[in-house]
Every structure is written in C-alpha cells, then in structure tokens.
Design an enzyme around this catalytic site. Structure first.
Site, PDB file in Angstrom:
ATOM      1  N   HIS A 177       0.897  -1.293  -0.095  1.00 48.41           N
ATOM      2  CA  HIS A 177       0.192   0.098   0.025  1.00 48.41           C
ATOM      3  C   HIS A 177       0.990   1.222   0.200  1.00 48.41           C
ATOM      4  O   HIS A 177       0.683   2.146  -0.777  1.00 48.41           O
ATOM      5  CB  HIS A 177      -1.009  -0.100   1.258  1.00 48.41           C
ATOM      6  CG  HIS A 177      -1.746   1.275   1.220  1.00 48.41           C
ATOM      7  ND1 HIS A 177      -3.028   1.072   0.821  1.00 48.41           N
ATOM      8  CD2 HIS A 177      -1.601   2.311   1.780  1.00 48.41           C
ATOM      9  CE1 HIS A 177      -3.735   2.492   1.088  1.00 48.41           C
ATOM     10  NE2 HIS A 177      -3.022   3.117   1.714  1.00 48.41           N
ATOM     11  N   GLU A 178       1.812   1.404   0.728  1.00 50.79           N
ATOM     12  CA  GLU A 178       2.807   2.617   1.022  1.00 50.79           C
ATOM     13  C   GLU A 178       3.478   2.577  -0.304  1.00 50.79           C
ATOM     14  O   GLU A 178       3.899   3.766  -0.490  1.00 50.79           O
ATOM     15  CB  GLU A 178       3.359   2.677   2.314  1.00 50.79           C
ATOM     16  CG  GLU A 178       2.615   2.566   3.563  1.00 50.79           C
ATOM     17  CD  GLU A 178       1.464   3.536   3.612  1.00 50.79           C
ATOM     18  OE1 GLU A 178       1.862   4.921   3.019  1.00 50.79           O
ATOM     19  OE2 GLU A 178       0.430   3.498   4.507  1.00 50.79           O
ATOM     20  N   HIS A 205       1.960   4.592  -2.981  1.00 47.75           N
ATOM     21  CA  HIS A 205       1.940   6.181  -2.476  1.00 47.75           C
ATOM     22  C   HIS A 205       3.439   6.525  -2.782  1.00 47.75           C
ATOM     23  O   HIS A 205       3.613   7.609  -3.725  1.00 47.75           O
ATOM     24  CB  HIS A 205       1.687   6.436  -1.291  1.00 47.75           C
ATOM     25  CG  HIS A 205       0.276   5.962  -0.553  1.00 47.75           C
ATOM     26  ND1 HIS A 205      -0.758   6.560  -1.390  1.00 47.75           N
ATOM     27  CD2 HIS A 205      -0.270   5.713   0.261  1.00 47.75           C
ATOM     28  CE1 HIS A 205      -2.062   6.477  -0.905  1.00 47.75           C
ATOM     29  NE2 HIS A 205      -1.497   5.756   0.351  1.00 47.75           N
TER      30      HIS A 205
END
Length: 454
Positions: A21-22, A25
């Site tokens: 997920h990170e 980003h």
C-alpha cells in the site's frame, strides 16, 4: 498452530500489505516529482532506520506493526527550502495529488490480482462441486437435488469447484434471487434445479449459507476404522490403535465414521463404552471424551482420525488451473467481485440489514492468518489477496484520515476550483477520527466476544 506461529503469520501478512500500500503512494509520489522524507512500516519507536537514494529518504521499521505511512515534503507540516518548493506535495496540481493518494489502494488491488493470477496459473486443489443428499424441508430438497449430482453452472455461469458454488450462492442469496442450477447426475444426465432463495434475510445468511440452503458437500461413507491416533490424546490413553474398527458405542451399532463422530461429540466429559475389533479379536473399553468449546457449545473429542481411501478421495478433488490469459481475466474478475461484495456488505451494515458482529478486528484477522498458513502456501496467499482487497476498499471510503477522505476533498476542489478550507478539513479530521475509533471499538468488541464464545 502455536500462538507464536499465528503472530508470525499475522505480522508477515500485515507487513507485506502495508509495504504494498505505502509503496504505491511512494512510487507515484516519486513519479510526480514529490520529495519523500520517510517511508515507515509501523508506528511508534523506530526499531531500524536507514537513509537511501538521491533524496536520502528515511526508511523505518517501527515497533507497532499496525500500519505505516509515507511522509512527503509539505509546507503544512514544516518549513520548506525555497529551492524545493516545487517538490512539496501541497504545491502539486490537484490531479497529481489525486494520483499519489489513490495509488495506495490501487496497489492493493493490483497485488490481489497478481496473487490470484499466479494461483490460477499454478493450479489450486479444491473440492469438486458434488452435492450430498439435502436435508428435508430445505430449498435444495424442494428443488430436487440428489446425492452425487455435480453442479456444472449457476445461472449460466460455469463452476469448477465447491468454493465457486459457495461464493456465487452467497451473492445470489443476498439478492433474494431464484437460482437455476445445472447439474450432472451419476448417470451423466443433465438436469436443472431451481432454488428459491427469496425467503432468507441477510441475518440468516451470516452463518453457513450453503447449509441453510441445504447444499452439502458430498462425502463418501467412511468406515469406522481408526487410521491415526493423536499422541497423548484420550484415544491413545484408552488403548485405541490404528486399524481398530469400532463396532458399537454405548451398545448402539456404529456403521460409519460420521456416526462415531456424532456419538463422541455428544459425550463431552461423560463416559462412553466402545466395542471394537482388532484383527480377529473383539474387545471393549471405556473412555471419557475431552470437552472442548466450539461455536459456543461443549463437544466431545478423543483425538482419533479415520482411515481414508485415498483413491476414493482423489475422485472428489480437482485442480483448478487456467492459461495465463484466462487466469488474468479470472483474477481481475475475482478482485472486482470481492471489492463490490465488500462494499455491498458495508452498505448493508450501515442500513442495518447485516449485523455489525461481522466486522473483524486484528485478533480475528491474526487467527485467520495462522489458520491459512497452516493449510499451506496457496491458502495463505489467498488470504493475503483477500485482506489486500479489504484494505483497498476500506481506504477508499470517504472518511477523513483515510485515502478516500483526501480524495473526497480533492474531488470538491476539482469542481469548486479551490482547495477545501482549513476549517472544514479540521472538522473532517475530528469526524473521521471519531468514526474510525467507533469502527475499531466494534471490531475489538467482536474479537473479544469471539474469543469468549469460542
């Protein structure tokens, strides 16, 4: 599966999904020219940290592994040098900010698609969709299902495994539909059965949906012959051995392993007399099944497993495998269907059609992580894909503090032509924090309640 193994499986799963997920980003932020100051797995006290790359981004592993974050250069969070103003997140166009924020959930969905694609290409061993005789007065009995029929399609959609049947039936039952099922009987004759799923409400479907409908997986009758005795179990202490055939229990004939299991389960902590055959000799013994908790009730267990005919069991399983192109299409479809189903269930929770007790917290997720890891790599990867989808869906909810909340602000900015005011954002942060705390409270309450009830 020990507690330590469960914790390791949970931390590994959560760490993997947080990184995915990170990193979504992080990657899009870098592509958009935004300077990333820190990439942290976990919160709180740093256990390990290093600086890498042209921007000397700080990579951190922190003590509390319940999430992570990417910290970007931003004037709202500190002073920015004049020569780096163009790399500050808040100075980017709304479309670039939108892309950076949505990249996290998108990474979770892409990870799920990748996992399912690999599994579908490699092949997954699953139970064939063969039904047992349905219990009387159930929709399956009314529809005329017979033991040994193989389900081939549901509402025109082909099914390859019992898991496919379970997934489709759950979705259709929530929509209260009439279902047309194509089956092949033992004589290789095609038939069609029509199931009426309209009487069931969402609360009834919170348990085993197929059992409620009356669809049970076919299992051949297994003789009451012991194949394995667990070391240190009640059965071993009583003197039972592999190869012993149980003849009677408390004076009643035992003709199948299922019948023996039912008798044992009905005697938690109470003496049970067994007559058994060892070789050509008939013997008798008494034992007291251990009382264990299951689904809130006490059942008996002696620690013995049946002797199985592997050839007969092989006929009841299949390896579901697809070509690369078909596997990719099926992976995308499965990820999409699971995402839509998750949103549907959340919506039903909000309007009261589905109980909030279905909301799970970290304890339940950790338990599932441990169980799936014990079943093997394929089951553990499937669990990772499912949780990754759930994480993606959760983060897209329009709740301030979540990615979806930021996307909501940016959507307003696109139509309004200017950013949302600081006052509104501050109110949204407080509201979002309150909503998240309420959700966490429900999840932890459900976890504790499941532990207490067994």
């Amino acid at each position: 599966m020990t507690v330590l193994h469960t914790i390791i499986a949970f931390v590994l799963a959560l760490g993997t999904l947080v990184i995915v997920h990170e990193y979504g980003h992080y990657l899009v932020a870098r592509l958009c020219g935004v300077k990333v100051l820190r990439f942290s797995i976990g919160f709180g006290l740093p256990l390990w940290k290093r600086r890498f790359g042209r921007d000397q981004t700080e990579w951190v592993v922190a003590a509390v592994p319940l999430g992570g974050y990417v910290k970007m250069l931003d004037e709202r969070e500190g002073e920015v040098a004049p020569h780096e103003l163009g790399r500050a997140f808040n100075r980017q166009s709304v479309w670039r900010r939108y892309a950076v924020v949505i990249a996290g959930p998108v990474a979770n969905f892409l990870f799920a698609i990748l996992v399912y694609w690999l599994l579908f290409m490699h092949g997954v061993q699953e139970a064939r969709p063969i039904v047992a005789a349905p219990p009387p007065h159930t929709p399956a009995a009314s529809a005329g299902f017979e033991a040994g029929e193989t389900i081939r399609a549901i509402n025109g959609e082909p099914v390859a495994s019992w898991q496919d049947v379970r997934w489709l039936m759950l979705q259709l039952a929530l929509e209260h539909q009439h279902v047309k099922v194509e089956v092949l009987n033992r004589k290789s004759q095609l038939n069609w059965r029509t199931l009426d799923l309209s009487p069931f409400d969402a609360e009834q479907l919170e348990g085993d949906t197929l059992a409620l409908i009356g669809l049970k997986l076919y299992r051949p009758e297994i003789k009451p012959v012991i194949g394995q005795v667990v070391a240190g179990s009640v059965a071993e202490r009583a003197g039972l051995q592999a190869g012993d055939q149980i003849l009677t229990a408390d004076g009643k004939p035992v003709v199948s392993w299922e019948g023996l299991v039912q008798v044992v389960r009905a005697h938690p902590g109470r003496e049970l007399r067994l007559v058994y055959k060892r070789g050509s000799e008939q013997r008798e013994l008494a034992l007291v099944p251990e009382a264990v908790q299951q689904d809130g009730s006490s059942i008996g267990r002696i620690g013995a497993a049946a002797r199985l005919d592997r050839r007969a069991l092989d006929d009841l399983v299949t390896v579901v495998r697809y070509s690369p192109a078909s596997a990719l299409a099926k992976a995308v479809r499965k990820t999409w269907d699971t995402s839509v189903f998750s949103l549907n269930m959340l919506g039903r929770m909000l309007i009261g059609q589905v109980s909030w007790k279905n909301l799970s917290g970290p304890v339940t997720i950790a338990d599932y992580a441990g169980q799936s890891a014990q079943l093997g790599l394929a089951s553990y990867l499937s669990f990772l894909a499912l949780i990754s989808i759930s994480l993606g869906v959760l983060n897209l909810l329009p709740i301030p503090l979540l990615d979806g909340g930021h996307l909501m602000y940016y959507t307003v900015e696109i139509f309004k032509g200017s950013p949302v005011s600081d006052r509104i954002m501050e109110f949204g942060q407080k509201l979002g924090l309150t909503l998240l705390l309420v959700l966490m409270a429900f999840a932890f309450y459900n976890d504790i309640n499941r532990l207490i009830s067994g």
